[in-house]
Design a protein around this motif. Structure first.
Motif, PDB file in Angstrom:
ATOM      1  N   HIS A 173      37.056  62.517  55.673  1.00  0.00           N
ATOM      2  CA  HIS A 173      37.247  62.323  54.240  1.00  0.00           C
ATOM      3  C   HIS A 173      37.052  63.680  53.584  1.00  0.00           C
ATOM      4  CE1 HIS A 173      36.162  58.239  55.722  1.00  0.00           C
ATOM      5  NE2 HIS A 173      37.237  57.956  55.019  1.00  0.00           N
ATOM      6  N   LEU A 174      38.181  64.308  53.328  1.00  0.00           N
ATOM      7  CA  LEU A 174      38.260  65.727  53.002  1.00  0.00           C
ATOM      8  C   LEU A 174      38.587  65.922  51.527  1.00  0.00           C
ATOM      9  CD1 LEU A 174      38.519  68.610  54.455  1.00  0.00           C
ATOM     10  CD2 LEU A 174      40.947  68.080  54.631  1.00  0.00           C
ATOM     11  N   GLU A 203      45.280  51.627  45.039  1.00  0.00           N
ATOM     12  CA  GLU A 203      44.817  50.412  45.710  1.00  0.00           C
ATOM     13  C   GLU A 203      45.962  49.781  46.501  1.00  0.00           C
ATOM     14  OE1 GLU A 203      41.843  46.891  44.483  1.00  0.00           O
ATOM     15  OE2 GLU A 203      43.659  46.963  43.267  1.00  0.00           O
ATOM     16  N   ARG A 204      47.156  49.806  45.947  1.00  0.00           N
ATOM     17  CA  ARG A 204      48.311  49.258  46.674  1.00  0.00           C
ATOM     18  C   ARG A 204      48.570  50.033  47.958  1.00  0.00           C
ATOM     19  NH1 ARG A 204      50.092  48.719  41.271  1.00  0.00           N
ATOM     20  NH2 ARG A 204      51.179  50.723  41.320  1.00  0.00           N
ATOM     21  N   TYR A 205      48.486  51.360  47.880  1.00  0.00           N
ATOM     22  CA  TYR A 205      48.683  52.165  49.089  1.00  0.00           C
ATOM     23  C   TYR A 205      47.589  51.873  50.118  1.00  0.00           C
ATOM     24  CZ  TYR A 205      51.831  55.041  46.181  1.00  0.00           C
ATOM     25  OH  TYR A 205      52.833  55.492  45.366  1.00  0.00           O
ATOM     26  N   ALA A 206      46.366  51.780  49.666  1.00  0.00           N
ATOM     27  CA  ALA A 206      45.251  51.534  50.585  1.00  0.00           C
ATOM     28  C   ALA A 206      45.426  50.208  51.324  1.00  0.00           C
ATOM     29  CB  ALA A 206      43.928  51.554  49.817  1.00  0.00           C
ATOM     30  N   LEU A 235      38.076  57.490  46.681  1.00  0.00           N
ATOM     31  CA  LEU A 235      37.311  57.476  47.930  1.00  0.00           C
ATOM     32  C   LEU A 235      36.798  56.077  48.251  1.00  0.00           C
ATOM     33  CD1 LEU A 235      36.289  59.254  50.230  1.00  0.00           C
ATOM     34  CD2 LEU A 235      34.154  59.548  48.946  1.00  0.00           C
ATOM     35  N   ARG A 236      36.356  55.345  47.242  1.00  0.00           N
ATOM     36  CA  ARG A 236      35.896  53.979  47.492  1.00  0.00           C
ATOM     37  C   ARG A 236      37.034  53.109  48.025  1.00  0.00           C
ATOM     38  NH1 ARG A 236      31.992  55.988  47.791  1.00  0.00           N
ATOM     39  NH2 ARG A 236      30.039  55.805  46.613  1.00  0.00           N
ATOM     40  N   LEU A 237      38.232  53.311  47.526  1.00  0.00           N
ATOM     41  CA  LEU A 237      39.379  52.509  47.973  1.00  0.00           C
ATOM     42  C   LEU A 237      39.725  52.782  49.431  1.00  0.00           C
ATOM     43  CD1 LEU A 237      41.752  52.919  44.872  1.00  0.00           C
ATOM     44  CD2 LEU A 237      40.506  50.860  45.517  1.00  0.00           C
ATOM     45  N   PHE A 238      39.742  54.055  49.819  1.00  0.00           N
ATOM     46  CA  PHE A 238      40.241  54.412  51.144  1.00  0.00           C
ATOM     47  C   PHE A 238      39.143  54.512  52.196  1.00  0.00           C
ATOM     48  CE2 PHE A 238      43.773  55.538  48.483  1.00  0.00           C
ATOM     49  CZ  PHE A 238      44.877  55.246  49.255  1.00  0.00           C
ATOM     50  N   LYS A 239      37.906  54.704  51.781  1.00  0.00           N
ATOM     51  CA  LYS A 239      36.824  54.778  52.755  1.00  0.00           C
ATOM     52  C   LYS A 239      36.121  53.441  52.917  1.00  0.00           C
ATOM     53  CE  LYS A 239      32.534  57.244  53.813  1.00  0.00           C
ATOM     54  NZ  LYS A 239      31.529  58.228  53.345  1.00  0.00           N
ATOM     55  N   ASP A 240      35.891  52.751  51.800  1.00  0.00           N
ATOM     56  CA  ASP A 240      35.084  51.539  51.831  1.00  0.00           C
ATOM     57  C   ASP A 240      35.881  50.264  51.593  1.00  0.00           C
ATOM     58  OD1 ASP A 240      32.864  53.245  52.101  1.00  0.00           O
ATOM     59  OD2 ASP A 240      32.712  53.475  49.930  1.00  0.00           O
ATOM     60  N   ALA A 271      34.688  49.569  42.009  1.00  0.00           N
ATOM     61  CA  ALA A 271      34.490  51.017  42.064  1.00  0.00           C
ATOM     62  C   ALA A 271      34.267  51.593  40.671  1.00  0.00           C
ATOM     63  CB  ALA A 271      35.696  51.678  42.726  1.00  0.00           C
ATOM     64  N   VAL A 272      35.019  51.109  39.700  1.00  0.00           N
ATOM     65  CA  VAL A 272      34.840  51.593  38.323  1.00  0.00           C
ATOM     66  C   VAL A 272      33.454  51.221  37.806  1.00  0.00           C
ATOM     67  CG1 VAL A 272      35.638  51.353  35.938  1.00  0.00           C
ATOM     68  CG2 VAL A 272      37.302  51.603  37.791  1.00  0.00           C
TER      69      VAL A 272
END
Length: 572
Positions: A6-7, A283-286, A331-336, A343-344
């Motif tokens: 996670h860069l 969110e859709r991409y995730a 980051l919350r969407l793609f990591k968690d 997240a908001v």
């Protein structure tokens, strides 16, 4: 699978104090960095202090690695000019201290590089570029054990405004060359137990210019590559960081480890000067990406990208709240695998926001306003390709430039089927921004940013009226008056940088039916190439462009000639 990566880019501290009116945010401005006293010590002390602040904050929210520019300025070679070698030695001393700061916060360090960067001495020797880079990296990775990996870009070179000891250029032109290049480098990274992050981003130059979206080119480049040292990095869409783009299907076409590139300081959507929330978009991409194999993380750009005057520095001071909000949620969407709303709310708690419901409603309205007024939705939803690039869905705004012109009007009128709906969307969007001002106050967010958003988007609403309303000379005069008022409210030397509004109401001489023929000839709605593309668009058009660029350079707009690599890259 490789360790999750996670860069986030950490280049912000290196821009502090840069006085240029328009800043190239694509890489660290090395000519701005001081290597001699008395300026050197205070500047680098400040950089390390800012890096410590940045590292602490991004580590706290969950990132485990950072990216910095670049290998080229830190990799020494005996063939370089003596004065350049002396600079490299000084850069190494200062960057080693920066690396220590980042490692103290538990962050892995990745460095970027272009293929191929060189100096006059290297060019005079006539080196074999791929072999030179392989040997350079072999020595570099041995000498700098702090570096966890290298992020390599082959599809774009330095912008035309870059004045530096090194000059990068595009040398890889064919998929087979890229494949051979990767096969040459990967044993070096395996030997040193480091990671090679290979970016598929291209600007459309040469036969490899469609790498980011064309399945055959993508397959050829990665053919036979199974190394554990390789990670493929792809932007989420088939173009740059715009909305209205489907998820890049190449994520589903390889088993090689991969990461997704995401931008939270939206270079085409205000650069964090006002809320341009990406939560529901990302969110859709995730959710889609969960079905792809071997996705090991993400690369988030919180500072990199664009040629703009806007200069808020994320995670360093308190000015970049909209970018930091986007970054936290992303980051919350793609990591968690979190939901946007959760997240908001977590961000609101961390910031001690007095009303998280007001913040959520503000962000919902922001998302709608960006999609309906910054973009022309009817145009943005269309899939259009020109040569080897997908046409950006944003036509009237380019970085910090707003174009209100007769030519843009004619093009939009050709593509848009519901002009009345576009006009209603503009009116509705201004009403929403007014609501956002009230919500910002309730949520404890910067109200002045929403006011700036309204003033800027009011010009976009007038541009929408010019494009799709009835012909009216008084409207043109109102647009000119509004531009003057905007410039007066946000003067050039004032505390807030503004958009540049370019007006051109001279009628386009080309008749509508000829314009329609030209658009149908040059632009296609399918990814695959037509016969006319192979005969005319990809070949003949390149020759025509070279003639125009040489004999009639003023026919090409200044921003297209001089920004980034220049539009000529598309015609290579």
């Amino acid at each position: 699978m490789p360790t999750p990566l996670h860069l986030i880019d950490a280049i912000g501290p290196f821009f502090r104090g840069l006085q240029r009116r328009t800043i190239n945010w694509s890489k660290i401005p090395f000519d701005h960095l001081q290597l001699h006293e008395p300026e050197r010590t205070p500047q680098w002390t400040q950089i390390r202090a800012d890096l410590a602040t940045f590292a602490s904050r991004v580590k706290d929210i969950g990132f485990n690695a950072v990216s910095l520019d670049d290998v080229t300025h830190l990799a020494d070679h005996e063939w370089y000019e003596p004065e350049i070698r002396a600079k490299i030695t000084a850069y190494r001393e200062e960057f080693s201290r920066c690396f220590e700061t980042l490692q103290q916060h538990g962050l892995a360090i990745y460095l970027t590089m272009d293929f191929f960067s060189s100096t006059p001495a290297i060019r005079a020797r006539g080196v074999q570029p791929d072999v030179f880079v392989r040997d350079l990296l072999d020595r570099f990775l041995a000498e700098l054990p702090q570096v966890a990996g290298v992020i390599i870009r082959i599809g774009e070179s330095d912008g035309r405004d870059v004045k530096d000891d090194f000059h990068s250029e595009l040398l890889i032109k064919q998929p087979s060359q890229a494949n051979a290049f990767l096969k040459l480098l990967l044993p070096v990274f395996e030997k040193h137990h480091r990671v090679l992050v290979f970016r598929t981003w291209t600007v459309g130059a040469y036969a490899i210019g469609d790498l980011m979206w064309h399945r055959d080119t993508f397959t050829q480049v990665l053919d036979g590559l199974t190394s554990d040292a390789l990670i493929v990095s792809m932007k989420y869409g088939e173009s740059d960081f715009f909305r209205y783009l489907p998820l890049n299907r190449n994520f589903f076409r390889t088993k090689v480890a991969k990461i997704i590139e995401l931008q939270t300081r939206r270079e085409y959507e205000g650069c964090g000067e006002y809320p341009s929330f990406v939560g529901w978009e990302y969110e859709r991409y995730a959710q889609e990406l969960r079905h792809a194999e071997n996705v090991v993380g993400c690369m988030v750009w919180c500072q990199t990208g664009g040629w703009v005057p806007f200069r808020r520095l994320a995670f360093i001071n308190d000015s970049a709240v909209w970018t930091e909000l986007n970054t936290f949620v992303t980051l919350r969407l793609f990591k968690d695998e979190a939901h946007v709303e959760d997240a908001v709310r977590e961000f609101a708690q961390r910031r001690h926001c007095p009303d998280d419901r007001a913040l959520l409603e503000l962000l919902r309205l922001s998302d709608e306003v960006i999609r309906e007024l910054l973009y022309v939705e009817d145009f943005a939803r269309q899939k259009l390709f020109f040569r080897r690039v997908r046409i950006p869905p944003l036509l009237q705004v380019y970085w910090h430039n707003i174009f209100i012109s007769h030519s843009v009007r004619r093009v939009l009128r050709f593509f848009v089927q519901d002009p009345e709906g576009c006009l209603r969307a503009a009116t509705r969007s201004l009403e929403r921004i007014t609501q956002m001002q009230t919500l910002a106050a309730q949520a404890g967010m910067p109200v002045a940013d929403i006011e700036f958003m309204y003033d800027t988007f009011y010009l976009l609403a007038m541009a929408r009226e010019y494009c799709f309303g009835s012909d009216d000379e008084s409207l043109i005069e109102r647009i000119r008056t509004a531009k003057k008022a905007y410039k007066a409210k946000y003067p050039k030397n004032g505390p807030r940088y503004r958009y540049r509004v370019k007006l051109d109401f001279k009628p386009l001489l080309l008749q509508p039916r000829y314009l329609a023929w030209g658009i149908k000839l040059l632009f296609r709605r399918q990814r695959g190439y037509r016969i006319v593309d192979r005969l005319i668009t990809l070949h003949l058009l390149s020759m025509i462009y070279r003639v125009i660029a040489k004999r009639r350079p003023r026919w090409i707009p200044e921003f297209a000639r001089d920004s980034a690599m220049g539009v000529d890259a598309v015609f290579r």
